[in-house]
Every structure is written in C-alpha cells, then in structure tokens.
Design an enzyme around this catalytic site. Structure first.
Site, PDB file in Angstrom:
ATOM      1  N   ILE A 138      31.103   7.848  19.474  1.00 21.18           N
ATOM      2  CA  ILE A 138      31.366   8.336  18.003  1.00 21.18           C
ATOM      3  C   ILE A 138      30.316   7.716  17.336  1.00 21.18           C
ATOM      4  O   ILE A 138      30.063   8.162  15.917  1.00 21.18           O
ATOM      5  CB  ILE A 138      32.741   7.707  17.637  1.00 21.18           C
ATOM      6  CG1 ILE A 138      32.738   6.190  18.032  1.00 21.18           C
ATOM      7  CG2 ILE A 138      33.851   8.362  17.864  1.00 21.18           C
ATOM      8  CD1 ILE A 138      34.130   5.566  17.558  1.00 21.18           C
ATOM      9  N   GLY A 182      21.987   0.297  15.964  1.00 20.58           N
ATOM     10  CA  GLY A 182      21.024  -0.637  16.417  1.00 20.58           C
ATOM     11  C   GLY A 182      20.986  -1.275  17.839  1.00 20.58           C
ATOM     12  O   GLY A 182      20.087  -1.530  18.184  1.00 20.58           O
ATOM     13  N   PHE A 183      22.355  -1.523  18.087  1.00 25.63           N
ATOM     14  CA  PHE A 183      22.656  -2.229  19.206  1.00 25.63           C
ATOM     15  C   PHE A 183      23.118  -1.779  20.643  1.00 25.63           C
ATOM     16  O   PHE A 183      23.153  -1.887  21.534  1.00 25.63           O
ATOM     17  CB  PHE A 183      23.508  -3.428  19.123  1.00 25.63           C
ATOM     18  CG  PHE A 183      23.283  -4.302  17.931  1.00 25.63           C
ATOM     19  CD1 PHE A 183      21.991  -5.027  18.031  1.00 25.63           C
ATOM     20  CD2 PHE A 183      24.013  -4.095  16.408  1.00 25.63           C
ATOM     21  CE1 PHE A 183      21.865  -5.745  16.694  1.00 25.63           C
ATOM     22  CE2 PHE A 183      23.606  -5.095  15.674  1.00 25.63           C
ATOM     23  CZ  PHE A 183      22.377  -5.810  15.608  1.00 25.63           C
ATOM     24  N   GLY A 184      23.429  -0.190  20.323  1.00 29.58           N
ATOM     25  CA  GLY A 184      24.040   0.448  21.223  1.00 29.58           C
ATOM     26  C   GLY A 184      24.885   1.771  20.930  1.00 29.58           C
ATOM     27  O   GLY A 184      25.048   2.034  19.727  1.00 29.58           O
ATOM     28  N   THR A 185      25.545   2.222  21.870  1.00 33.26           N
ATOM     29  CA  THR A 185      26.547   3.294  21.542  1.00 33.26           C
ATOM     30  C   THR A 185      27.717   2.866  21.487  1.00 33.26           C
ATOM     31  O   THR A 185      28.266   2.084  22.315  1.00 33.26           O
ATOM     32  CB  THR A 185      26.421   4.358  22.703  1.00 33.26           C
ATOM     33  OG1 THR A 185      25.021   4.511  22.953  1.00 33.26           O
ATOM     34  CG2 THR A 185      27.011   5.676  22.541  1.00 33.26           C
ATOM     35  N   VAL A 186      28.512   3.564  20.537  1.00 36.98           N
ATOM     36  CA  VAL A 186      29.909   3.300  20.198  1.00 36.98           C
ATOM     37  C   VAL A 186      30.856   4.471  20.911  1.00 36.98           C
ATOM     38  O   VAL A 186      30.587   5.428  20.577  1.00 36.98           O
ATOM     39  CB  VAL A 186      30.363   3.027  18.730  1.00 36.98           C
ATOM     40  CG1 VAL A 186      31.812   2.660  18.749  1.00 36.98           C
ATOM     41  CG2 VAL A 186      29.537   1.855  18.164  1.00 36.98           C
ATOM     42  N   ASP A 201      23.733  -8.188   8.515  1.00 33.28           N
ATOM     43  CA  ASP A 201      23.592  -6.734   8.820  1.00 33.28           C
ATOM     44  C   ASP A 201      24.384  -5.793   8.072  1.00 33.28           C
ATOM     45  O   ASP A 201      25.126  -5.005   8.324  1.00 33.28           O
ATOM     46  CB  ASP A 201      23.586  -6.380  10.303  1.00 33.28           C
ATOM     47  CG  ASP A 201      23.257  -4.921  10.820  1.00 33.28           C
ATOM     48  OD1 ASP A 201      22.368  -4.430   9.961  1.00 33.28           O
ATOM     49  OD2 ASP A 201      23.521  -4.434  11.776  1.00 33.28           O
TER      50      ASP A 201
END
Ligand SMILES: Nc1ncnc2c1ncn2[C@@H]1O[C@H](COP(=O)(O)OP(=O)(O)OP(=O)(O)O)[C@@H](O)[C@H]1O
Ligand SMILES: *[C@@H]1O[C@H](CO)[C@@H](O)[C@H](O)[C@H]1NC(C)=O
Ligand SMILES: *[C@@H]1O[C@H](CO)[C@@H](O)[C@H](O)[C@H]1NC(C)=O
Ligand SMILES: *[C@@H]1O[C@H](CO)[C@@H](O)[C@H](O)[C@H]1NC(C)=O
Ligand SMILES: *[C@@H]1O[C@H](CO)[C@@H](O)[C@H](O)[C@H]1NC(C)=O
Ligand SMILES: [Mg+2]
Length: 596
Positions: A317, A321-325, A434
C-alpha cells in the site's frame, strides 16, 4: 482686525518654519544614513528594533546596530541579528562604501542577495545565514577582495556557486550549507581549502570537496559517487518527498549532511530496490518469530507467518523512508498494516527490541497502534492497525474535495492531541521526528492518528553515535534541525506548524509554486504576513471556511513555525489554543470562499 489676522498667521508661519527646519535636517543626514533609511523602508516588519533610527539625526552613528568610523563617520558595521526583520534587503546597502561587517543573520529576510553588495569593497564579513533569501549568489561578491568570512547558509538560494568567488584569496570561512545549490563546486583558488561542512545540505552540488563526482566531471571529482543526482524515481507516484540524510563520523568529528531533495525512494531504492531485494516470504521462512504486545493480536505466531508468506507486490500500500507497507488481511476479517524494514546493520537487535517494547506500550486515541513485530533474521516487520482512510497526504492531495473546513480542523486537532500525548504524557517522552502528512493516517470517519512515532530514532545508526538519518521531508524540518540534526520537542512543533499550513493550503510544503519563488510554505506564509494577506494561504477549494477560527489557527501555525525554537509553543499549549480559540466556532460570520 489686524491683531486678529496676526494671531491667525502666527501658527501658520510657525508650521512653515518647523517644516523648513525639518527638511533641512533630513537633507542634512549623511548619505550613509540615507542608505540605511531606505534599507529600513524596504523592511516590512520587525520587532521594533529599528524604530530608534531617526531621520532627523545628522548621521546614523548612534543608531542601534550601526557602528561608524569615529573620524569619518562612515558606517563600518551593520549588525541586526535576530530581530525578526522581514522584507527584502535593499540594494541601497551597496551605497555603504566603507562597510566592513554586515550581520543580518537569523531574521526573515527574503528576496535576492543584492548584487550591489559587490560595491562595498571593504567588506570583511558577510553573515546572512538563517533567512529566506532566494535566487542566485551574485557573482559580484567575487569583487570583495577583503572578504574573510562569508556565511549565507540556511537560506533558499539556488543556482550554482559563482566561480568568481574563487578570487577571494583572503576568505577564511565560507558557508553555503542548507540551500538549494546545484552544480560543480569551483575547484580553483581558495575553494580547494573548503571541506564538506561548508556545503552540507544542498540538493545537487558536486565536487571533490564533498566527495561527489560531477556528472560531466568538469568539477574534477573523485571516486566516491554517492551523488544525489543519481536519485531515481521508481514509481513517480509521490512527488516532493525529499529526504535528508545526516551522517557524521565520531572520529573525524565532521558533520556530513547531504540533503537529498529528491523523489522518494532515491536512498532506499538503491539499497532495498526490487532487483536485489529479498521477498517477504524469504524473510519469514528462515526462523522468524513474532512478538505480540499485550496479546493484542488474537493469532498464533504460526498463523501470522503463514499469512505473511502469502503477501506479495499486490498487497503493497505504500513505500516510505524506512521500507514498504503491506496490507495484511487475516482470515477473520481483521486488517493490519505491515511495515517491512530491511535490516540495516548488525548489533541493532537489542536496541531495536527495547525501543519497540516502549512504542508498543503506547496506546492513545490519536496514535496508530503498534500491535507487534516480527523479528526475522533479514528484516524487521512491524504490525500496525490498518487505517481505512489512508494517509492525510493522499486525502489532501488526491481527494481534497472530501475535506471541508470542519474535517480539516478536526484532523489538525487529532494530530495535535496525538503529538501532545507523545511529548507530555509518555515516559520516556517521545519526539516524533518525522511529522508530515504521510504520517498522519485517517480512519473511516476521517479522525486523525499519528503514525510512525519514534521510528526515526529507532532507525538511527547506533554504532557511530552522531550518525543520524533525519527521516523527514525537507519542507517540514525546523531550521535548527537542518543545521544540527538534533531533534527536540520544538522541532516537532515546527513540523506540526508546517503540517497545519499544508492542511490549510492544500499544498505540499515544497510545492512547485513556492519553489518557483525561491520559497517553501513557511517562506510563503512569512511573505503573506508582511503584506497582511495571510488568509490567502487557504485552499480556495475548501468549503465552509470560518474566518475567526481561520485567524486563530493561522496565529497558532505562525507561532509554531517561528524560526527560533523558544518562540514556539509546546504541543500542550497548542492543544489548549486549538480548543479555546479555534474549535469554538462562532455561528455568525461565515465565509464561503466559493461565493462572491
Ligand atoms: N497503518 C496504516 N494503515 C493504512 N495505511 C498505511 C498505514 N501505514 C502506512 N500506510 C500507507 O503506506 C504509505 C507509506 O507509509 P510509510 O510510513 O512507509 O511511508 P511515509 O509515511 O511516506 O514515510 P516515512 O517512512 O517517513 O513514515 C503511507 O503513505 C500510507 O498511505
Ligand atoms: C555600484 O557600482 C556601480 C559601478 O561602479 C554603479 O553604477 C552603481 O550605481 C553602484 N551601486 C550602488 C548601489 O552604489
Ligand atoms: C564586479 O564583478 C562583476 C561580475 O563578477 C564584474 O562584471 C565587474 O566588472 C566587477 N566590478 C568591479 C568594479 O570589479
Ligand atoms: C589554504 O589554507 C592554507 C593554510 O590554512 C593557506 O596557507 C593556503 O594559502 C590556502 N590556499 C588557498 C588557495 O587559499
Ligand atoms: C555551515 O553551517 C552549517 C549550518 O547551516 C553548520 O552545520 C556547518 O558546520 C557550517 N560549516 C562551517 C564550515 O562553518
Ligand atoms: Mg509513515
């Protein structure tokens, strides 16, 4: 009769007399004084510091902030630091022929650096850092052969560094950090002496001083090519989510700050891009374990892992910045959001788990619930509540018609309460680091929930202690945060203020229309304030705008984006102000931006 006439004429004559005396005295002020008066006329607002500059004085030498040569009475120093001065810098400053020191830093000057400064050939120090100056660095500055210090950092300057500055052979300190400069850093003359810390935080500079090879190699650069220009735009969905990477080495003690004002993923794409990335199934197959907080997840570890193995590209979805959701739909109909963070380095586990334990213990109506995590050998999987309304970013910029005035106020209120809870009611206190619209999620009733709190800190590189990934989009970052990389509650308050402006305007903080003017959303607000047009920041498509709450909300936002952290309210105070001033709508006085 005659006496009466005389009596009437007297005051008239007196006025004429006074008038002539005044005119003479104005005429009598020295040319330097005249130049300073036109410098003041250009300034549209301040903290009142300049009110003591009196045109009737013979010279400006006793004026606050002004120093003269005792014999010639010519102005040698103009020092007006930290006085909330807002407006352009008048080109007449170039008439101060004997100016040696110009200190206008930490104000709200906007517009260009006047090229006429190149006329002040005795200048030894120019300090303009911490303003909203835009446009090009005038090449005329290269004429200032006595110049020893030039600091124009933390502005919105664009273009490239003029090679003429290489002629300044007396220049000792030089700082153009935190601007929007591009292109090769000149290598001739004094430029060979400057290091990275003079150039940090620019979008697209290259050269051997910062170890970034220039594309055409005209800057003569070296091997290490971590050029932000190699940024890619993997999907092109989101546009302005630049990222700032601050990294520094404890041993060298130098702060390396590279602003990646690029399309999202530039940093991550390289590291975790599809081509080299492992799949989620691979992550969980090799001895992964699930840790659930508070029995919040009514499943067995095995159930979840089985489900995780079925996830693929179709369930993505979003990527941040930290990865994939991923969207994780369990068989019983419950839906979660799974955030996959590819492990960044070793020795990170214990810290990670300790921090996650804290984050998992935080429950609040306006925060996204962290349900648990999966500790796989290759990556970290965080399991959050899924929010059906998606992010505020999408709601504002892709389907803003659903957000009328009341909905927007409500979202701002929720975000403020969530953030205030993190700052004031959690122990230990949590700085979000953030805050931005993609981290404010909406439920199906358009109620806001703050997500990803604490993650930025969590993903700091633990080994070199001052190495920080500043995980925030460029436009949301407080000026002092950009300068130091140090987050405080007040840097969150600044980001919150930017968020409010984004919600009000429907424009991203670094929308192209601001960038064109050399500004970001805060610079634009500051400009509107000086023209007393701040209401114009409101999205013309927002329905039901109510003037009184708008004014109150603007006043809160203005305090939050104040350039000095001390002037910003706490989130507690923000919530109070929102409740007492903004949310108590006055039923009369409706202002419909669509009518008339
Ligand atoms: N709990 C959730 N429920 C629903 N959608 C979510 C959830 N978490 C994230 N998303 C969606 O996934 C997108 C990507 O989120 P992610 O947090 O990875 O990136 P980001 O918020 O843009 O940046 P950052 O990594 O700095 O937080 C979000 O913009 C949002 O649309
Ligand atoms: C600066 O110098 C140029 C050329 O010497 C001159 O034409 C111009 O008027 C000067 N500007 C100011 C503001 O003094
Ligand atoms: C000042 O600099 C400009 C551009 O760099 C140049 O054209 C001009 O001749 C210079 N003037 C003097 C007086 O040196
Ligand atoms: C560089 O710095 C050194 C001393 O710090 C000085 O001697 C030298 O002249 C400088 N080089 C240039 C090109 O200015
Ligand atoms: C330049 O300014 C930035 C802040 O804008 C600061 O972090 C950096 O250390 C400065 N560099 C030098 C050489 O003074
Ligand atoms: Mg996020």
């Amino acid at each position: 009769m005659g006496i009466c006439l005389m009596k009437r004429q007297w005051p008239w004559l007196l006025h004429v007399l006074v008038f002539f005396i005044l005119i003479n005295r104005i005429r009598a002020i020295s040319p330097d004084g005249e130049a300073l008066l036109s410098f003041r006329i250009a300034i549209v607002s301040s903290d009142g510091f300049l009110s003591q500059w009196r045109p009737e004085d013979p010279d400006p030498c006793k004026w606050k902030g002004v120093t003269c040569d005792s014999k010639t009475k010519r102005v040698t120093t103009l020092s007006l630091t930290n006085h909330k001065l807002s407006g352009p810098i008048s080109p007449d400053i170039g008439k101060l022929e004997h100016l040696r020191l110009l200190m206008l830093h930490n104000n709200n000057f906007y517009g260009a650096i006047p090229s006429e400064l190149g006329n002040c050939t005795e200048l030894q120090g120019i300090y303009l850092q911490g303003n909203y100056l835009s446009g090009l660095i005038p090449s005329e500055l290269g004429n200032l052969t006595s110049l020893q210090n030039l600091d124009i950092s933390s502005n919105s300057l664009s273009g490239s560094i003029p090679p003429s500055l290489g002629k300044l052979d007396k220049l000792v300190t030089f700082n153009v950090s935190n601007n929007f400069l591009v292109g090769p850093i000149p290598s001739q003359g004094v430029f060979s002496n400057y290091t990275l810390s003079s150039f940090v935080g620019n979008r697209d500079l290259c050269g051997k001083q910062i170890n970034v090879a220039c594309k055409d190699d005209s800057g003569g650069a070296t091997t290490n090519s971590q050029s932000p220009t190699s940024a890619q735009n993997p999907a092109g969905k989101k546009k302005y989510s630049g990222r700032l990477l601050i990294s520094a080495s404890a041993t060298v003690g130098a702060l390396l700050l590279v602003a990646l004002m690029c399309f999202w993923g530039c940093f991550l794409y390289k590291k975790f891009g599809k081509n080299e990335g492992r799949t989620l199934a691979m992550d969980v197959s090799g001895g992964a374990s699930i840790v659930m907080f508070h029995g919040d997840l009514p499943y067995t570890s095995k159930d979840i892992i089985k489900k995780l193995e079925t996830l693929n590209e179709e369930h993505v979805i979003g990527t941040g910045g930290f990865g994939t959701v991923y969207k994780l739909a369990m068989d019983d109909g419950n839906v979660f959001a799974l955030k996959r963070i590819v492990k960044m380095n070793e020795g990170f586990d214990r810290f990670f788990e300790r921090e996650l334990e804290i984050l998992g213990s935080i429950k609040h109506r306006y925060l996204v619930n962290l349900r648990g995590y999966c500790n796989s050998p290759t990556s970290k999987l965080l399991i959050y509540d899924f929010l059906a309304g998606g992010s505020l970013d999408e709601a504002l910029h892709e389907r803003s018609e659903q957000l009328d005035w009341e909905a927007r106020l409500n979202i701002i209120m929720g975000a403020a309460k969530g953030l205030a809870y993190l700052h004031h009611d959690c122990s230990p206190r949590i700085i979000h680091r953030d805050i931005k619209s993609s981290n404010i999620l909406l439920d199906s009733n358009l109620e806001a929930r703050v997500s990803d709190f604490g993650l930025a800190k969590l993903l700091e590189d633990e080994e070199s202690h001052i190495t920080t990934i500043v995980a925030g989009t460029f436009g949301y970052l407080a000026p002092e945060y950009m300068a130091s990389g140090r987050a405080t509650e007040k840097t969150d308050v600044y980001s919150f203020g930017v968020l409010v402006l984004e919600v009000l305007s429907g424009k991203r903080p670094t929308d192209a229309s601001f960038i064109e003017k050399g500004l970001n959303i805060v610079g634009w607000l500051n400009f509107l304030i000086t023209e007393n047009r701040q209401r114009e920041i409101v999205d013309p498509n927002c329905e039901g705008v109510q003037v009184e709450s708008l004014d109150a909300l603007l006043s809160v936002a203005i305090q939050c984006v104040s350039s000095s952290p001390e002037d910003r309210p706490t989130m507690h105070r923000v919530v109070q102000l929102l409740e007492s001033e903004v949310m108590t709508p006055c039923p009369s006085d409706f202002y419909d931006s669509n009518s008339d």
